[in-house]
Write a protein that holds these residues in place. Sequence first.
Motif, short mmCIF file in Angstrom:
data_model
loop_
_atom_site.label_atom_id
_atom_site.label_comp_id
_atom_site.label_asym_id
_atom_site.label_seq_id
_atom_site.Cartn_x
_atom_site.Cartn_y
_atom_site.Cartn_z
N UNK A 1 0.83 -1.21 0.00
CA UNK A 1 0.00 0.00 0.00
C UNK A 1 0.86 1.25 0.00
N UNK A 2 1.94 1.24 0.79
CA UNK A 2 2.86 2.37 0.82
C UNK A 2 3.51 2.55 -0.54
N UNK A 3 3.91 1.45 -1.18
CA UNK A 3 4.50 1.53 -2.51
C UNK A 3 3.54 2.16 -3.51
N UNK A 4 2.25 1.92 -3.32
CA UNK A 4 1.24 2.47 -4.23
C UNK A 4 0.79 3.87 -3.81
N UNK A 5 1.42 4.43 -2.77
CA UNK A 5 1.14 5.82 -2.41
C UNK A 5 0.26 6.04 -1.21
N UNK A 6 -0.07 4.99 -0.45
CA UNK A 6 -0.90 5.17 0.74
C UNK A 6 -0.16 6.03 1.76
N UNK A 7 -0.89 6.91 2.39
CA UNK A 7 -0.33 7.81 3.40
C UNK A 7 -0.51 7.20 4.80
N UNK A 8 0.27 7.68 5.78
CA UNK A 8 0.03 7.23 7.16
C UNK A 8 -1.42 7.45 7.60
N UNK A 9 -2.01 8.56 7.20
CA UNK A 9 -3.38 8.83 7.60
C UNK A 9 -4.34 7.79 7.04
N UNK A 10 -4.13 7.38 5.80
CA UNK A 10 -5.00 6.36 5.20
C UNK A 10 -4.81 5.00 5.87
N UNK A 11 -3.56 4.64 6.13
CA UNK A 11 -3.29 3.34 6.76
C UNK A 11 -3.87 3.30 8.17
N UNK A 12 -3.64 4.37 8.94
CA UNK A 12 -4.17 4.40 10.30
C UNK A 12 -5.70 4.36 10.27
N UNK A 13 -6.31 5.04 9.31
CA UNK A 13 -7.77 5.02 9.24
C UNK A 13 -8.29 3.61 8.95
N UNK A 14 -7.64 2.88 8.06
CA UNK A 14 -8.06 1.51 7.80
C UNK A 14 -8.00 0.67 9.08
N UNK A 15 -6.93 0.85 9.85
CA UNK A 15 -6.79 0.10 11.10
C UNK A 15 -7.85 0.55 12.12
#
Length: 255
Positions: A83-97
């Motif tokens: 996801x990070x390689x595809x451009x996911x931001x910390x905010x997006x990753x934390x929101x998914x969690x």
Amino acid sequence: MTLTPKQQEIKDRYIAARGSWGAPWDTVLAVDPDFVAAYLDMYQVPWTKNELSDKFKELCYLAWNAAATHLHEPGIRAHMRRAIEFGATPAEIVEVLELAATLGIHTMNIGVPLLVEVLEERGRTGPAPLDARREELKAEFTRVRGYWHDFWNEMLELDPEMFGAYTEFSSVPWRTGALTPAEKELIYISYDIAATHLYVPGTKLHIRNALNHGATVGQILEVMEISSVLGIHAVTVGVPIMVEELSAAGKEVPR
């Protein structure tokens, strides 16, 4: 390991599609290359249809790997990396969690109606009318989350303290989150429909909400396709154990 032309072709296709190759697959490739090819073909279905972005697909994988019903750390790490390689931001990753962290409330969604059934066996009549505090909680949940469902009624009536706390807990990403409302609902679907949960009321609710927020049928099906490969962890977790046990028994390990 010296690969046959068929095995090499399968491995090359896998790496080209997935971007990596794990040690368990060396063993599976040696024992049953057809299975590796068949799994890759199934895994690739949402990656050839592309109703969702590559980044969001990886966030869906992350959601059901991280959900309390699965907690598969290798999958969490692999799909977070992608996801990070595809451009996911910390905010997006934390929101998914954060969204995945709401799964625990299904204890109440399933447990409270069962409690009510037992109370009705013992003569309960009701429900009681909502007082001002409960009406306020219902209105706040509906305002922030954009819906109301009858399975909240009994929890609101019997345990307004927990309902109020959950409303605040679940509403944070809806107030400040980086994902769209439709994307949030698709994330809920990804782990509600996963084989480790299969929570039917929540899946149906979030399908309805996703459609209301503009998600397409194709996107919803793609989320389900993504969640459908969860069963492969029988292989990726089980095969390394087999290798260890074969080695411990002094048996030949397929290579």
